[in-house]
Design an enzyme around this catalytic site. Structure first.
Site, PDB file in Angstrom:
ATOM      1  N   HIS A 296      -1.152  -0.145  -9.516  1.00  0.00           N
ATOM      2  CA  HIS A 296      -1.381  -1.608  -9.029  1.00  0.00           C
ATOM      3  C   HIS A 296      -2.357  -2.596  -9.501  1.00  0.00           C
ATOM      4  O   HIS A 296      -2.999  -3.163  -9.679  1.00  0.00           O
ATOM      5  CB  HIS A 296      -2.814  -0.329  -7.969  1.00  0.00           C
ATOM      6  CG  HIS A 296      -3.533  -1.555  -6.751  1.00  0.00           C
ATOM      7  ND1 HIS A 296      -4.040  -0.932  -5.477  1.00  0.00           N
ATOM      8  CD2 HIS A 296      -2.963  -3.029  -6.579  1.00  0.00           C
ATOM      9  CE1 HIS A 296      -3.895  -1.897  -4.340  1.00  0.00           C
ATOM     10  NE2 HIS A 296      -3.052  -2.681  -4.832  1.00  0.00           N
TER      11      HIS A 296
ATOM     12  N   GLU B 277      -3.628   7.028  -4.681  1.00  0.00           N
ATOM     13  CA  GLU B 277      -3.724   5.727  -5.384  1.00  0.00           C
ATOM     14  C   GLU B 277      -3.071   5.792  -7.173  1.00  0.00           C
ATOM     15  O   GLU B 277      -2.215   5.109  -8.131  1.00  0.00           O
ATOM     16  CB  GLU B 277      -4.400   5.226  -5.906  1.00  0.00           C
ATOM     17  CG  GLU B 277      -4.962   3.746  -6.580  1.00  0.00           C
ATOM     18  CD  GLU B 277      -4.374   2.697  -5.235  1.00  0.00           C
ATOM     19  OE1 GLU B 277      -4.349   1.460  -5.995  1.00  0.00           O
ATOM     20  OE2 GLU B 277      -4.086   2.503  -4.384  1.00  0.00           O
TER      21      GLU B 277
ATOM     22  N   ARG C 135       0.735  -1.074  -0.138  1.00  0.00           N
ATOM     23  CA  ARG C 135      -0.226   0.215   0.141  1.00  0.00           C
ATOM     24  C   ARG C 135       1.025   0.755   0.089  1.00  0.00           C
ATOM     25  O   ARG C 135       2.064   1.033   1.017  1.00  0.00           O
ATOM     26  CB  ARG C 135      -0.995  -0.071   1.356  1.00  0.00           C
ATOM     27  CG  ARG C 135      -2.353  -0.692   1.216  1.00  0.00           C
ATOM     28  CD  ARG C 135      -3.086  -0.439  -0.032  1.00  0.00           C
ATOM     29  NE  ARG C 135      -4.476  -1.286   0.495  1.00  0.00           N
ATOM     30  CZ  ARG C 135      -4.338  -2.731  -0.562  1.00  0.00           C
ATOM     31  NH1 ARG C 135      -3.430  -2.672  -1.046  1.00  0.00           N
ATOM     32  NH2 ARG C 135      -5.464  -3.520  -0.581  1.00  0.00           N
TER      33      ARG C 135
END
Length: 335
Positions: A293, A274, A246
């Site tokens: 991601h 993100e 993360r």
């Protein structure tokens, strides 16, 4: 074997990718469900009706929170089978208080992330990004051995931060290589680390001596900016930070400064935020491999998680315990 009433709770557009015809056929054999009913809002009228009889929720990305108000609508609900990794986002404290049994496909999802991580480690020690940039610049022959005399994976030191499902799988996949694998995890003993194939060390020491530092710790208040400016400063010149966990684990501002200066390299599959802003230097820096991601399950890899989840539903229907249960007391230890 009884056939429990199952309700699908996930983003409707993702359901066909997860549950292909084969997975649905197998699921219908062991459970009663309406394959056309996929819930992403428990407040919908059809969701409220379905919750009255549901015994098990088969969840995936996009499942809304299963809080006390939802549980009031589902008097027969006794289990949640999550066809992905972390359940932290939708299984609430109310579920644990009611004694809901929970299973996760974290073990299945850990494999593609671990594979991606191992590839990143191997490429990093070969300094592939630097070699690519130099080759692109000269567009011809070079004395590559003279330019990069210290490249290679033989007897390099790899530091793994977090003995999560993924961290453990990475260590397992690194076993055939000649690495010195260090591990930092506050919940692990020296003996347990040795059993995994790593040497337990403090986080500062790991940062200071590793050629590659790879992050696999859970996202918790205690792990926010675990890799801060000071620990980034401890890393060797030319070392690589790999983050497939993360973005919040790293002080992004401090890391960007180190990367812009060229002192460190990075493979970043997760960032904070993100999606970095369009003007972020991370998109263009030659010493950064930035991906969206993407290390987790995509495409054909979703089938592995579907098979995992359907098998757990079959075990539930047969009155067997879950093969991959999630327990409340483990949440602070798993990514």
């Amino acid at each position: 074997m009884t056939r429990p009433r199952v309700l699908l709770a996930m983003a409707p557009d993702l359901a066909p990718s997860l549950l292909d015809e084969g997975a649905l056929d197998r699921l219908v054999q062991v459970a009663e469900l309406d394959p056309g009913l996929v819930i992403d809002d428990f407040g919908r009228a059809d969701a409220i009706r379905a919750l009255r009889d549901a015994e098990l929720l088969l969840t995936f990305w996009g499942c809304p929170q299963i809080d006390a108000s939802v549980l009031e609508l589902a008097p027969h609900l006794t289990a949640v089978v999550h066809a992905a990794g972390s359940v932290r986002w939708h299984v609430t404290e109310a579920c644990w208080e009611r004694g809901i049994r929970v299973s996760s496909a974290a073990a299945a999802n850990s494999l593609p992330v671990a594979e991606f991580t191992v590839a990143a480690i191997l490429f990093s020690n070969k300094r592939v990004l630097e070699v690519r940039e130099e080759y692109r610049r000269v567009r011809g022959a070079q004395d590559w051995r003279a330019l990069f005399p210290d490249v290679g994976n033989y007897h390099r030191t790899v530091g793994i931060v977090g003995a999560s499902h993924i961290g453990r799988r990475v260590i397992e996949l690194l076993a055939p290589y000649s690495f010195d694998v260090l591990l930092h995890d506050p919940y692990l003993s020296d003996t347990e680390a040795q059993r995994l194939g790593a040497r337990l060390v403090g986080l500062d020491a790991l940062c200071a001596v590793s050629d590659v530092v790879s992050l696999h710790a859970p996202e918790l208040p205690a792990t926010r900016h675990l890799i801060d400016r000071r620990r980034l400063g401890l890393m060797r010149d030319g070392a690589t930070l790999v983050n497939t966990a993360r973005g919040s684990l790293v002080d992004q501002t401090a890391l960007t400064a180190e990367l812009t200066a060229g002192r460190l390299s990075a493979v970043l599959d997760t960032t904070e935020p993100e999606c970095p802003p369009a003007d972020s230097p991370l998109y263009d820096l030659p010493n950064v491999l930035l991906t969206p991601h993407f290390a987790g399950s995509f495409g054909t890899e979703l089938r592995r998680m579907a098979e995992h989840a359907v098998e757990e539903v079959a075990r539930y229907a047969a009155g067997l315990p879950f093969a991959h249960p999630v327990r409340r007391e483990e949440l602070d230890r798993i990514a």
